[in-house]
Each structure stands twice: as C-alpha cells, then as structure tokens.
Design an enzyme around this catalytic site. Sequence first.
Site, short mmCIF file in Angstrom:
data_model
loop_
_atom_site.label_atom_id
_atom_site.label_comp_id
_atom_site.label_asym_id
_atom_site.label_seq_id
_atom_site.Cartn_x
_atom_site.Cartn_y
_atom_site.Cartn_z
N SER A 69 35.46 45.85 47.62
CA SER A 69 35.46 45.82 45.92
C SER A 69 34.05 45.55 45.48
CB SER A 69 36.37 44.68 45.39
OG SER A 69 37.59 45.49 45.38
N HIS A 78 38.97 41.43 37.69
CA HIS A 78 38.51 42.11 38.81
C HIS A 78 37.60 43.23 38.37
CE1 HIS A 78 38.16 44.82 42.34
NE2 HIS A 78 38.24 43.95 43.08
N ASP A 92 39.43 50.46 37.45
CA ASP A 92 39.70 49.25 38.10
C ASP A 92 40.85 48.45 37.37
OD1 ASP A 92 39.36 46.44 39.20
OD2 ASP A 92 37.77 47.51 40.02
#
Lengths: 605, 133
Positions: free
Chosen positions: A358, A119, A84
Amino acid sequence: MAFKKTLIASAIVLTGSLSSIVSVHAQEFPIYGDDPLVDQQWHLKNTGQTAFSKSGGIAGNDLDIDFAHAMGIKGRGITVSVIDTGLEIDHPDLSPNVVAGSINFLEGEIGYPVDNHGHGTAVGGLIAAEDNNRIGGRGVAPDANLIGFNYLFAQDDTNWLLSHGVSADWRALDRFTDPRVFNQSYGWTPNSPLVHDYAADPSLEMNDTVMRDVSLNSHWGRGATYVKSAGNSFQRYNTNLFGTRYQVLPRENDRYYDNNGLPFHNANVTHTNTNFWNLVISATDANGKVTSYSSVGSNVFFAAPAGEFGSDSPAMVTTDLSGCDKGSNVIGSTSNGLHGGNELDPNCNYQGTMNGTSSSAPNTAGAIAVVMSANPGLSARTVRHLLVESARKTDPDNSGVDLSFENTDGEMETYNAIPGWQTNAAGYHFHQYYGLGAVNVDGAVQKALFTSASLPELQITDWQKITANVAVPDASVVGVETKTTTREDVTIEAVQVKLNLDHQRIRDLSIELISPAGTRSILMSARTGFLSIGATGYKDSILMSTHFYGESSKGEWTLKIVDTDKGDSATILWDYGTNIYRVNSNNNLELGMVKDWSIRFYGHK
Amino acid sequence: MKYLPLAIALLSTTAFAQQNTNNVNSTAPADIEINKTLSGDDVKEANADFLLNADHGALIKTTGEILVKLEGNVDFDSFNEKHHLTITQAYGAFYILKSENGTDLNQVIEELQLMPQVLSATLATANMSIEAN
C-alpha cells in the site's frame, strides 16, 4: 538554497549535454525545504535515519529523487487519483494540492471522500503532501494534484467506473485536473487460481476494456498509468471459508510460517495483478531488501520503498487523519516515536507506521507523476519504459532460493525455485522480488528531459494456443516441457500465459516460461500456498511476466512444469481462535496433466 | 497495510508465540495440536456445498446492480420505467442498471436476456475480500 537550484538549472540549460546531466543527477543533493518531518522520510532520502523507530536503514536505499526535487520537478500539472478508503482533502498538508473530482461514494455525492479509516489519507500524503509549508513531511510529488475516492467502503461496478477513469458525464479525460495516475493500494489473495472468463464475469471484461482505453487514449492519446500494490502475502494470507475468516500459513520442517524460504503466496494470482494495464509494485525496506510481507512474482514491474512496521525498523512517515483521536497516531499510542503527540507533530496529523505494498504503490505513483511532469508530452507507456531503463538493482547480492526435496526414488534433488538477479537478453535485470528493479526517479527524469519521442504503438498479439496433454512427473526437477514457436517479432513489454492444468496439489508445482533467448521466468513459484480443496488446478488462469522486457517474441517458447514434493508437508488454516486445520497433507494420487496453454505478447514493433 | 486489532482466543493449554512483534495478525500458535485434517475424502464431503460457491476464498455480495452488455442500441427508457431502474453508469457496450425500490432483479435479468440486443445480463457482485494493502 534558491541560488543552488538556479545554478543547477542554469548549468543544464547552458550545456544541454546529456553527459553533463548524468554527472549532475548522480550527485547527492539534500531534500531542500522546511518540512519538519522530511528528514525522517527515508524513502525520499535515506541517510540511515530511524524514522522514529528503534533502528535505521542503510543510506542510499530510497527513490533517488533528490535531483528532481532540487530541479523543482515535482509533479506539477499531473493529477493522481487515490482510490482507497477515502482522502482527508482538508488535511493541512494535502488541501493545497486537492483539485475537483473527488467523490464521496458513502453519500453518493461529488465532493469530500470521507476517510473513516486513514489508509487513503496516508497514501495521499505519500503521493503529494505539500512541501515547504513548515508542517509535516512531503510527498514524492509535492506539486501534483490529488483527488480521492472512498471506493473500498462502497465497492460496486458503478463506483469502480467512476473511480477508475470514467467520468460521471462520460467525457474524455483530457484536463490537467483529470487523473493521469491511478493509485490502487488494495487487493486480495485467492486461495486457488482464478478462472479468466469474460463470459462468466462480464465485469472483468468491462474493467479490462476501460483500463486499456484510459491507459492508451486519455490525455490526447498520451494515456495514463494504473499503479497497483502487489499484495502482502509473502508469509501468510487471509481467506474466507464458510463465512469464517482464516489465516492460511505454511508448515514445513515442523515449523509454522516455514516455507523453505519461499514466498507463501504469489503476486501473479489475481486478475488485477495479471492484466497489462496495472503496474504491479512490490515493497522494499529501509535496507533495500524485500519486506517481510511483500507479495512477489514474475508480474512485478518495480520495487519501491515501504518499510517494515515502524517500531523496530522504519516504516513510512506520512499524513494521518487529523487530530489525536483519529487514525494511527492517537494519544497513548507508542508503537512509533512520532506517535502520541510529538513536538514535531503536536496535533497528531502524521504517522510513522504506514507500510505495506500500500505504500510502495503510492511512492511509485508519485514517482510516475514526477517523471510525467518532467516531460508531459511523453506517453504513459514511455514513462514506464524510462523507469525500466533507469531502475536500480537493489539488494544486488540476493541469490534467490534453492529448494531441496526428495524425488520418487528417494534421492535428494535441488531446484532453483527463485533465481537470484538475472539479466535478460535485452540487458534488463530482473528478480522475482523486485521486478525490473527499484524505482529511480532521478534517472528516469533525466531520460524524460531528453526524450522527444514516445514508444511506438502498443501491439497486442492474438492468443496462440498450444494443446499439450502431457503428464507432470511427481517430485522431479526434470519436470515436463511443452513448446511453441512464435513467428511475430514484437519487442516485449509483457507476456501473458493462459493455462489449463489439472493437478490435485498445485502447491507442489513450479511453472516456468523460457524465452527463445533462454531467459527463465518463474511464473508461479513452488510451494505457493494454494488450498487444493475444491480446486483441481488451473483453468484458463492467466499468469504474467515482465521478465522478458525488451526481448523479441520471435522463436521457440517453452513452458516447463516441475512438481517439487511427494511428501506430507502441509498448509495450515487457522481461524484466529482455537481451530487449526491441516490441508494439503496428502500427495497427489494422480500425475498432474498440462492440458493446454496459450501465450500472447504486449510490446511494440 | 494496516492491521486491525484482532481478538485471539487463547487455549490455556496451548503455548503461543509472537511471530512478529509488530503485527498482531501474525500472532500464531507455536506449538499446537492439529485437531482436524481437512485433506482427503472427508474434506470433499464436508465442504461440497461450500466449494460450489467457494469463490476462491472471497467474500462476495450482490450490489443491487445489473451489468448489461449490449450489441446495438436498446431503448432502456420504457424498460427502466417499467422496472423502476436507472442507468447509473455506462461504458462502451456495458450498462449498469440499479433498482430504485427493491425490484426483483432476477426477474429483470430474465427479461433482459430475452432481448435480442442484450449479449449478457448479470447480477453484479462485489468482492468484499478486497481490502487495503
């Protein structure tokens, strides 16, 4: 609390009866523990809570994980890789589960995978935030191990290998601290069908080869699972043209973002979404329905919770970059009730606005880790099979989408563009929005506990090529069909079709594959927002379907192409400024032509 | 899915509506004038150069790596020393070479392609359109 757990475990050991387990896991259990935010983590236990947004969801639309957690089956011994933006591995709710193996690609060194975005840290928390530590919430697999890579900010072939299972010293992945689950909450949306050509793109061949090897052979032959987000392009997507970033959106019925109820883009468009090794996951909201943004398609394997945006309705409550000056939860942010320094999170180490596929991907990655930990001896393919067996029919009344259009004779026709829930010949349910159903951890754990044998060895058939050279009639539900007969009898896990098709406006086309048993799978839905500029159709493009799971490959397969538009509805390009362009407004001047197609099967004897 | 704040230039004569109040990227024109049509011959002509390198809307950049696929063994030691290259990673028949000091990689690729054991040698690229979902 401890007494209850012991009691449940004892009951299972003493009875040893599958039926008794079924009755136990079907009961409702609280999510035990003292994590202050866990009550708002609706994906673990949906009670209709608001998750710090303005409204709540519908109770029961969650991962069905309370029994597994009550049993203490929470991912112990399974390592999940977060590929990620990075991972804040010293976050107080993540650090207890972090093991060696992370890489900071920004500095080219083993160690701290700096996350300058947040994230990846949110993803990591969904997977394996520690439980019962009196801070924050918890992950789906709070006992699992975590490693992280900031691959998205340092993408190249070397870093892809290192983050996707090829260790720096080329040793086999066979340790508890080596990943058995790889989470990939990233992707892109092509504006035209991709060409699948190993000669032109050797990295594609390399990546497929690695994923196959790791999926089947790592961990003493038990393998690993790659989990992949389906994408967020249901309503729109971004594309780059001439170095400028555009939003691509539909315009039908004189309205922007109107695509007649159909998804504007399809998960079945990128190489990473159409290879068998990636488990593609769509996203559901707190009501159990497909989210406003989730890409969908015949290649979706499962659906999992992700939520909407955390303001009007729930998103995910998960870890955020530590501190009130970083990440999504910062001083002054008001989009979610948790943000800005809540008494439950005074240091702003958590957030309530994480969403997207996600989120559905790591929730599934955590779920897989939990099921693997229930019976580590099972192969990775068997674990996903057990998840198929137990998947839940979410949004059960969803009836799909019918598309009305005018044919070349000026008559209105109605085409079932997105079917509602279907049951295939093997008895498995399927919906374009939800794949084989919503992830049901407790059901899969129960099966894992009492499953001793893994699936037979994976069979991959050779490509079977069919030369067609048939024209696609314009604007007609009749369409054109081309058929082939397969002699091999494989119990299907997935089907791939490689297509060569010329058409001047491929957004008009719906592509169906119909099995010998009569199951109809929409490989590409009509009005998918391809830009026809520069693209004449499909060239060695691969489309995948999991819809036929469990059916036999033997018999006659039909590929059907339907052109659904003769009109002048358009696709819009918007540069996020003042420039708006109209594309695809002219109908195809020539009839489309299906040149050839190939089919192959993944499954077992 | 995290949307980054995006500055949107507004036309004073154009009415804008919020498609989705939670998603700044979805702020979209509700009543706009289509100021150019991209379909038809004009499009093909205007976009010909781009379309040759359109990459399906992806933003592609080179990474400084060369991806080599081999058939049999190659002694990379002397080759790499000559071209100031290192093997950064390998898998099966695939080797990734990286320049240490700005070597002309196209020339290196030409030399690699002349080697009988080299099935392919390509300049590696990264798709910068791949981003967090």
